[in-house]
Structures are given as C-alpha cells and as structure tokens.
Design an enzyme around this catalytic site. Structure first.
Site, PDB file in Angstrom:
ATOM      1  N   THR A   1       8.298   5.057  -1.967  1.00 36.48           N
ATOM      2  CA  THR A   1       7.677   3.865  -2.533  1.00 36.48           C
ATOM      3  C   THR A   1       8.062   3.680  -4.002  1.00 36.48           C
ATOM      4  O   THR A   1       8.209   4.666  -4.741  1.00 36.48           O
ATOM      5  CB  THR A   1       6.137   3.952  -2.429  1.00 36.48           C
ATOM      6  OG1 THR A   1       5.561   2.892  -3.175  1.00 36.48           O
ATOM      7  CG2 THR A   1       5.583   5.257  -2.969  1.00 36.48           C
TER       8      THR A   1
ATOM      9  N   HIS B   1      -3.979  -7.345  -8.437  1.00 30.15           N
ATOM     10  CA  HIS B   1      -3.132  -6.483  -7.614  1.00 30.15           C
ATOM     11  C   HIS B   1      -3.910  -5.818  -6.469  1.00 30.15           C
ATOM     12  O   HIS B   1      -3.741  -6.189  -5.318  1.00 30.15           O
ATOM     13  CB  HIS B   1      -2.465  -5.454  -8.536  1.00 30.15           C
ATOM     14  CG  HIS B   1      -1.491  -4.558  -7.856  1.00 30.15           C
ATOM     15  ND1 HIS B   1      -0.664  -3.699  -8.519  1.00 30.15           N
ATOM     16  CD2 HIS B   1      -1.225  -4.364  -6.533  1.00 30.15           C
ATOM     17  CE1 HIS B   1       0.084  -3.044  -7.651  1.00 30.15           C
ATOM     18  NE2 HIS B   1      -0.248  -3.436  -6.442  1.00 30.15           N
TER      19      HIS B   1
ATOM     20  N   HIS C   1      -4.450  -2.967  -0.951  1.00 27.68           N
ATOM     21  CA  HIS C   1      -4.795  -4.321  -1.405  1.00 27.68           C
ATOM     22  C   HIS C   1      -5.908  -4.900  -0.511  1.00 27.68           C
ATOM     23  O   HIS C   1      -5.723  -5.944   0.115  1.00 27.68           O
ATOM     24  CB  HIS C   1      -3.582  -5.249  -1.308  1.00 27.68           C
ATOM     25  CG  HIS C   1      -2.370  -4.795  -2.049  1.00 27.68           C
ATOM     26  ND1 HIS C   1      -1.130  -5.345  -1.838  1.00 27.68           N
ATOM     27  CD2 HIS C   1      -2.192  -3.853  -3.007  1.00 27.68           C
ATOM     28  CE1 HIS C   1      -0.237  -4.765  -2.637  1.00 27.68           C
ATOM     29  NE2 HIS C   1      -0.859  -3.841  -3.337  1.00 27.68           N
TER      30      HIS C   1
ATOM     31  N   GLY D   1       0.816  -1.199   0.000  1.00 26.06           N
ATOM     32  CA  GLY D   1       0.000   0.000   0.000  1.00 26.06           C
ATOM     33  C   GLY D   1       0.852   1.253   0.000  1.00 26.06           C
ATOM     34  O   GLY D   1       2.009   1.226   0.453  1.00 26.06           O
TER      35      GLY D   1
ATOM     36  N   GLU E   1       6.053   2.578  -6.057  1.00 25.29           N
ATOM     37  CA  GLU E   1       4.812   2.836  -6.796  1.00 25.29           C
ATOM     38  C   GLU E   1       4.593   4.317  -7.078  1.00 25.29           C
ATOM     39  O   GLU E   1       3.518   4.710  -7.519  1.00 25.29           O
ATOM     40  CB  GLU E   1       3.599   2.304  -6.015  1.00 25.29           C
ATOM     41  CG  GLU E   1       3.487   0.805  -5.941  1.00 25.29           C
ATOM     42  CD  GLU E   1       3.059   0.165  -7.249  1.00 25.29           C
ATOM     43  OE1 GLU E   1       3.327   0.738  -8.321  1.00 25.29           O
ATOM     44  OE2 GLU E   1       2.484  -0.920  -7.184  1.00 25.29           O
TER      45      GLU E   1
HETATM   46 ZN    ZN Z   1       0.252  -2.553  -4.625  1.00 27.30          ZN
END
Ligand code: ZN
Length: 217
Positions: free
Chosen positions: A75, A160, A98, A30, A77
């Site tokens: 992160t 995901h 998630h 996350g 992401e």
């Molecule tokens: Zn993820």
C-alpha cells in the site's frame, strides 16, 4: 503466544473481509498492517479489494517502507503505518478505513461530542481530527504524530477516513467499528432531538474502568 507470520496473514485477510462486508472500505481503499519483528511488517497491497485478499497477497516491508517480499505492491499508505510503529513501540497493528459515518464527520471537521456513550469513553477516549494531508505522503504520516503522543488510539483524518492502532489486530479493528457505530448513532440522535451527556460523576467511574483495562494490558 503471538501468532506466527502465516497466522497473521490469515488474520489480516479476515479483518479485510470484515471491513469490506460492513462497508467500511470501497474500491481498493483501506489498509491493514501488523508489526512482525524488528524492521519487519506485514501490510496489505495496493489496488485490491480488502474483502478478497488471500494470505499470499500480503506484502512484507522494512522500516523504511521498502518491500522485502510479496507478489503484489505494498500500500502507498505504508508510511502512515510505519510512523505509528516508530512512535509507539507497544503498537502491534494498524487499521485504516473510510467508513461512511466516520468519514462524514471527517468531512465536516466537526469535533465529536464527548461523554455520550460509555463504551466510547472506555475503549476509544478522545478521538481527534488530524488536519488534511494528501493520502500516501509522509506529510499525512507526520500529521497524526501529535495526537498519538496525546494518547489517541483512534484518529479521524480530515476529508479522508480513520486510522486506529492497538497492541492487537482485532482490537484495532474494533476501534474502527466502535467509532463508526458511534458516528451513526450521533447522526440518528440529532434527528430525534438534543444529545445528552453522561453526568460528570458517572464519567469518573468510566475512567476507572478504562484505567483498569489499561493496566491489565
Ligand atoms: Zn485512505
């Protein structure tokens, strides 16, 4: 007045606690980000539980995802978050998690049924499923762009999880929470029997409410 940087750091930690306490993230998964100013974004670090962050853990990054400051590495992401900020100038916050029921739908690839619960129609609208892409890649970031331009504020990522964006951090979190609740209710309902839709004429009323909220900002 918008929160200052320190307040945003505290808010990110609090949203992290909410994601963790509700089981929407596991391990160090996350991530959360906020647009601070032109070319400046706060984002959660990698390899830390989102339930146990303190304000100094939050990283500061630029438009390219390069870390400006912070004792922990940002992160991986971040590119997905930046893609959203670049595509939608009105977005101030992004939450990625998630949650198990939502992720279950993400794994089956089954489209969510529509016109079932009023609050979903009002606050989320259609929730698409973006095709699978490897986490942390620019491919994943690009995979969600068409859905953003289609008006989606919450997108399921195949195999995901989910990503939600808003002009307000808590609202982005609400979208994750509401979607997870919806997916859980759908699963329970299917075990009881058939799912019934809200009548079309009543959907028009919900759309009016949705439009009204939008114009209020
Ligand atoms: Zn993820």
């Amino acid at each position: 007045m918008l929160p200052n940087e320190w307040e945003y750091r505290q808010m990110i930690c609090q949203i992290g606690q909410r994601l963790y306490s509700r089981g929407y993230v596991a391990g160090s998964s996350g991530n959360i980000s906020v647009r601070l100013a032109v070319g400046k974004y706060l984002c959660t670090p990698t390899l830390i539980s989102k339930g146990f962050m303190v304000p100094d853990d939050i990283a500061l990054v630029d438009d390219a995802g390069e870390q400006i400051s912070g004792r922990r590495q940002r992160t991986s992401e971040v590119f997905m978050h930046l893609e959203i900020y670049h595509e939608l100038p009105e977005v101030q916050a992004v939450v990625h998690a998630h949650p198990p029921y939502t992720t279950a739908f993400a794994i089956t690839g089954e489209d969510l049924p529509i016109d079932i619960l009023p609050e979903i129609e009002i606050f989320l609208g259609r929730v698409p499923i973006a095709p699978y892409a490897t986490p942390g890649t620019r491919e994943l970031a690009r995979s969600i762009v068409p859905y953003l331009h289609d008006g989606a504020n919450t997108i399921i990522l195949a195999n995901h999880g989910v990503v939600a964006c808003s002009d307000d951090l808590e609202r982005a979190y609400f979208q994750v929470e509401m979607l997870e609740h919806y997916c859980q209710v759908l699963l329970i309902a299917r075990q009881i029997g058939d799912i019934r839709q809200i009548p079309p004429q009543k959907i028009a009323e919900l759309m009016k409410i949705r439009e009204g909220l939008r114009t209020q900002g």
